[in-house]
Design an enzyme around this catalytic site. Structure first.
Site, PDB file in Angstrom:
ATOM      1  N   HIS A 142      21.276  -4.408   2.247  1.00  0.00           N
ATOM      2  CA  HIS A 142      21.890  -3.002   2.569  1.00  0.00           C
ATOM      3  C   HIS A 142      23.374  -3.200   3.076  1.00  0.00           C
ATOM      4  O   HIS A 142      23.541  -2.293   3.803  1.00  0.00           O
ATOM      5  CB  HIS A 142      20.828  -2.642   3.859  1.00  0.00           C
ATOM      6  CG  HIS A 142      19.661  -2.425   3.385  1.00  0.00           C
ATOM      7  ND1 HIS A 142      18.345  -3.263   4.270  1.00  0.00           N
ATOM      8  CD2 HIS A 142      18.834  -1.688   2.839  1.00  0.00           C
ATOM      9  CE1 HIS A 142      17.130  -2.883   3.598  1.00  0.00           C
ATOM     10  NE2 HIS A 142      17.483  -1.998   2.743  1.00  0.00           N
TER      11      HIS A 142
ATOM     12  N   ARG B  20      25.333  -1.860   1.281  1.00  0.00           N
ATOM     13  CA  ARG B  20      25.800  -0.667   0.907  1.00  0.00           C
ATOM     14  C   ARG B  20      24.737   0.343   0.742  1.00  0.00           C
ATOM     15  O   ARG B  20      23.678  -0.320   0.560  1.00  0.00           O
ATOM     16  CB  ARG B  20      26.461  -0.630  -0.608  1.00  0.00           C
ATOM     17  CG  ARG B  20      27.809  -1.573  -0.267  1.00  0.00           C
ATOM     18  CD  ARG B  20      28.955  -0.441  -0.752  1.00  0.00           C
ATOM     19  NE  ARG B  20      30.264  -1.271  -0.627  1.00  0.00           N
ATOM     20  CZ  ARG B  20      31.557  -0.948  -1.273  1.00  0.00           C
ATOM     21  NH1 ARG B  20      31.513  -0.042  -2.081  1.00  0.00           N
ATOM     22  NH2 ARG B  20      32.558  -1.632  -0.943  1.00  0.00           N
TER      23      ARG B  20
ATOM     24  N   LYS C 134      19.714   0.185  -5.010  1.00  0.00           N
ATOM     25  CA  LYS C 134      19.271   0.701  -6.188  1.00  0.00           C
ATOM     26  C   LYS C 134      18.798  -0.212  -7.196  1.00  0.00           C
ATOM     27  O   LYS C 134      19.046  -1.581  -7.166  1.00  0.00           O
ATOM     28  CB  LYS C 134      20.755   1.169  -6.656  1.00  0.00           C
ATOM     29  CG  LYS C 134      20.673   1.865  -8.291  1.00  0.00           C
ATOM     30  CD  LYS C 134      20.701   3.148  -8.051  1.00  0.00           C
ATOM     31  CE  LYS C 134      20.689   4.146  -9.421  1.00  0.00           C
ATOM     32  NZ  LYS C 134      19.163   4.113  -9.733  1.00  0.00           N
TER      33      LYS C 134
ATOM     34  N   ASP D 251      31.434  -2.831  -9.643  1.00  0.00           N
ATOM     35  CA  ASP D 251      31.948  -1.824  -8.546  1.00  0.00           C
ATOM     36  C   ASP D 251      31.188  -0.604  -8.521  1.00  0.00           C
ATOM     37  O   ASP D 251      31.627   0.404  -8.402  1.00  0.00           O
ATOM     38  CB  ASP D 251      33.520  -1.762  -8.647  1.00  0.00           C
ATOM     39  CG  ASP D 251      34.293  -2.982  -8.469  1.00  0.00           C
ATOM     40  OD1 ASP D 251      34.094  -3.497  -7.611  1.00  0.00           O
ATOM     41  OD2 ASP D 251      34.992  -3.236  -9.336  1.00  0.00           O
TER      42      ASP D 251
ATOM     43  N   LYS E  13      14.496  -3.257  -6.170  1.00  0.00           N
ATOM     44  CA  LYS E  13      13.399  -3.330  -7.435  1.00  0.00           C
ATOM     45  C   LYS E  13      12.444  -2.863  -7.180  1.00  0.00           C
ATOM     46  O   LYS E  13      11.863  -3.259  -5.979  1.00  0.00           O
ATOM     47  CB  LYS E  13      13.714  -4.777  -8.334  1.00  0.00           C
ATOM     48  CG  LYS E  13      13.362  -4.565  -9.801  1.00  0.00           C
ATOM     49  CD  LYS E  13      14.783  -4.120 -10.428  1.00  0.00           C
ATOM     50  CE  LYS E  13      14.451  -4.221 -11.927  1.00  0.00           C
ATOM     51  NZ  LYS E  13      15.718  -4.365 -12.684  1.00  0.00           N
TER      52      LYS E  13
HETATM   53  N1  GLU Z   1      16.497  -1.432 -14.532  1.00  0.00           N
HETATM   54  C1  GLU Z   1      17.897  -1.627 -15.039  1.00  0.00           C
HETATM   55  C2  GLU Z   1      18.614  -2.922 -14.536  1.00  0.00           C
HETATM   56  O1  GLU Z   1      17.821  -3.815 -14.256  1.00  0.00           O
HETATM   57  C3  GLU Z   1      18.675  -0.561 -14.459  1.00  0.00           C
HETATM   58  C4  GLU Z   1      18.707  -0.004 -12.728  1.00  0.00           C
HETATM   59  C5  GLU Z   1      19.425   1.262 -12.375  1.00  0.00           C
HETATM   60  O2  GLU Z   1      19.931   1.924 -13.192  1.00  0.00           O
HETATM   61  O3  GLU Z   1      19.427   1.399 -11.339  1.00  0.00           O
HETATM   62  O4  GLU Z   1      19.658  -3.200 -14.099  1.00  0.00           O
END
Ligand code: GLU
Length: 473
Positions: free
Chosen positions: A65, A67, A71, A100, A107
Site C-alpha cells: 500500500h 501507493r 493494481k 513508474d 492480484k
Molecule cells: N495481469 C497483468 C499483469 O500481470 C495486467 C495487470 C493490470 O493491468 O493491472 O501485469
C-alpha cells in the site's frame, strides 16, 4: 533429475528479492516491509451451476500500500492458490515501480477451469466474486483496481464494472474501478495488445545496443532474429505478431497445450492463429513440422525464447537443454530461481518479467487516467495540431515552390488519435524503464544480471516512497 522439485513460484520471487536486497544497502526493516504481503483475502462463495450449488474458492491479495490504489489482474485457473496469488501480487508492486506507474501491487485469483463453464455461469461467478470484493472494500478506483490476467479478458472486466456500479450508483469515478474493459464500456484503445506490444518495445530497445548484443554473439536489431514462442494466448499472440510484423523477427516455433510446431523458414502468426481457430489446434500447420513433445520447442536453438504462458516453465528439469541466447519473460515467473542462476552462469540474457511484461499495467494506467478525466486521449488537441501542421505544410510549399504529394501531406499533418498516444506512451515507458535498469546493471559492480538490476530499480523507488512518508527514515 530424480527427486528434484523446483522451488515454488513464491519461493523464486522471494529468493530473487533477497538477492537484490543484499546489494541494495537499504535497512532491513524497510526491506521486510517491502517484501511482505500487506493484505490477503481468501473467500469461498456458493454459485448455482445447473441444478446444484458449487462452492468456489477465490483470492485477492494486496501486496503493498505504499501507493494507492493497488493494481493487478484476476486469474481464472484451477491451479490458483494463495501462494501463487501472493507471488503475482508482489511482482505487480515491483512491476509498477519499474515503469513508474503510481500503484501498489495486487492480484486476484478464482479457482476454476473457465472453459468448463458456460458464459452465463462465468458471468454469475464473476459477479459474485466482485460482490465479495465490494463487501470487503477490496475494489474501487482509489482502493484496488483489477484487470485481466490468465483466463480472463475484457468481457469479465465489463461484468466487474457493471456489478460495482450496481452497488456504487452515482460514484463519479466508478469506471476506474477496473481496467481492461471493452473500448465501448470505458476501456481504452490498445489495451488488449498492450502486454505483447510492451514486450516488443522492450526487446527492440534491448536489441538496439550493439555492444551488449556482441557480448552474446548477436548483431544489433530484431530483424531476422529467430524466435520461439511458448503460448499463443493474448500475450504470446501479440508478442509474436508485433515482433513479426513490425520487428521482422522470424518465428521458428510455437508451442501450446496441444503440442508444438517448428518451421526454420518462419511461421506466419496470423495464418497460424486462423488455422488454430478453424481446426482447434496449432498442429498440422502447412509447411511446419509437428514436434513430438510440446516441451521440445523450448529446447530449440534460437536467438530469443519467449515463454508467454505460465510460471515455472523453465526449471532445472529442462534448463540444461535450453539453447537460446535471450530469454524474454513475457509470462510472470516462467523461469525458476535455480534455473535462472544456471542460465545466467551460462551467459544467457534473461529479460525479467517485472520489466518486460509491464506493458499491460502501463496501458491499464492510461485507461484509469482516461476514466478519471472522463475524456478520450487526443480529443482536445488532435484537430488543433492537424490545422497547425497543415499551415506548416502550406508555408513549406510556398517557400520551396514544390508541391507536397497528398500522401506526404496526410502523413505530415496527422494529429494523434488515442491509439497513437497509447502506443507512444507505452514505448516511452518501456524505453525509459530499460535505460534505468541498464544503468544500474552497468554501473553497480555487485549487480551481474538484469533481474537484480530491475529489482533494485523497483526497491529504490518503493523505499523512497516509504521514506517520504516519514516511515523508515
Ligand atoms: N495481469 C497483468 C499483469 O500481470 C495486467 C495487470 C493490470 O493491468 O493491472 O501485469
Amino acid at each position: 533429475m530424480k527427486n528434484y522439485s523446483p522451488p515454488t513460484f513464491l519461493e523464486s520471487v522471494d529468493a530473487n528479492f533477497t538477492r537484490a536486497a543484499k546489494v541494495s544497502g537499504l535497512p532491513k526493516g524497510l526491506l521486510s516491509q517491502i517484501q511482505t504481503c500487506n493484505s490477503v483475502y481468501q473467500m469461498n462463495f456458493p454459485v448455482k451451476i445447473g441444478n446444484s450449488y458449487q462452492v468456489i474458492s477465490a483470492f485477492r491479495v494486496q501486496h503493498s500500500h505504499h501507493r494507492a490504489p493497488t493494481k493487478g489482474g484476476i486469474r481464472y485457473s484451477i491451479h490458483v492458490n494463495q501462494e501463487e496469488v501472493m507471488a503475482l501480487a508482489a511482482l505487480m508492486t515491483y512491476k509498477c515501480a519499474i515503469v513508474d506507474v503510481p500503484f501498489g501491487g495486487a492480484k486476484g485469483g478464482v479457482k476454476i477451469t473457465p472453459w468448463k463453464y458456460t458464459e452465463e455461469q462465468l458471468e454469475k461467478i464473476t459477479r459474485r466474486y466482485t460482490t465479495e470484493l465490494v463487501r470487503k472494500n477490496f475494489i474501487g478506483p482509489g482502493v484496488d483496481v483489477p484487470a485481466p490476467d490468465y483466463g480472463t479478458g475484457s468481457r469479465e472486466m465489463a461484468w466487474i464494472l457493471d456489478t460495482y456500479q450496481t452497488f456504487k450508483g452515482g460514484e463519479i469515478d466508478a469506471a476506474g474501478c477496473v481496467t481492461g474493459k471493452p473500448v465501448t464500456q470505458n476501456g481504452i484503445r490498445g489495451r488488449t495488445e498492450a502486454t505483447g506490444r510492451g514486450v516488443y518495445y522492450g526487446l527492440k530497445h534491448l536489441l538496439s545496443y550493439e555492444k551488449d548484443m556482441a557480448e552474446i554473439g548477436l548483431t544489433a536489431g530484431m530483424a531476422g532474429k529467430t524466435m520461439v514462442v511458448q503460448g499463443l494466448g493474448n500475450v504470446g499472440y501479440y508478442t509474436a505478431k508485433i515482433c513479426q510484423d513490425e520487428g521482422d523477427a522470424k518465428i521458428i516455433a510455437v508451442s501450446e497445450f496441444e503440442g508444438a510446431i517448428h518451421d526454420p523458414n518462419g511461421i506466419d502468426i496470423d495464418k497460424l492463429f486462423k488455422h488454430r481457430k478453424k481446426t482447434g489446434s496449432i498442429l498440422n500447420f502447412p509447411g511446419a513440422k509437428n514436434l513430438k513433445k510440446r516441451e521440445a520447442a523450448l529446447e530449440l536453438k534460437c536467438d530469443i525464447l519467449v515463454p508467454a504462458a505460465l510460471e515455472n516453465q523453465i526449471t532445472m528439469v529442462n534448463a540444461k537443454k535450453i539453447s537460446a541466447k535471450i530469454i524474454a519473460e513475457a509470462a510472470n515467473g516462467p523461469v525458476s530461481t535455480d534455473a535462472d542462476a544456471y542460465l545466467r552462469e551460462k551467459g544467457v540474457i534473461i529479460v525479467p518479467d517485472m520489466y518486460l511484461n509491464a506493458g499491460g499495467v502501463t496501458v491499464s494506467y492510461f485507461e484509469w487516467l482516461k476514466n478519471l478525466s472522463h475524456m478520450r486521449f487526443g480529443r482536445m488537441e488532435k484537430r488543433f495540431n492537424q490545422n497547425t501542421y497543415s499551415m506548416f505544410a502550406d508555408s513549406l510549399e510556398k517557400m520551396t515552390g514544390k508541391r507536397i504529394t497528398n500522401k506526404e501531406r496526410s502523413m505530415l499533418t496527422k494529429g494523434a488519435d488515442e491509439i497513437d498516444l497509447v502506443r507512444s506512451g507505452l514505448e516511452e515507458t518501456m524505453v525509459t524503464a530499460y535505460e534505468q535498469i541498464r544503468e544500474i546493471y552497468k554501473r553497480k559492480k555487485s549487480v551481474t544480471d538484469l533481474r537484480t538490476a530491475a529489482f533494485l530499480s523497483a526497491l529504490n523507488k518503493v523505499a523512497s516512497d516509504y521514506m517520504n512518508m516519514g516511515i523508515f527514515p
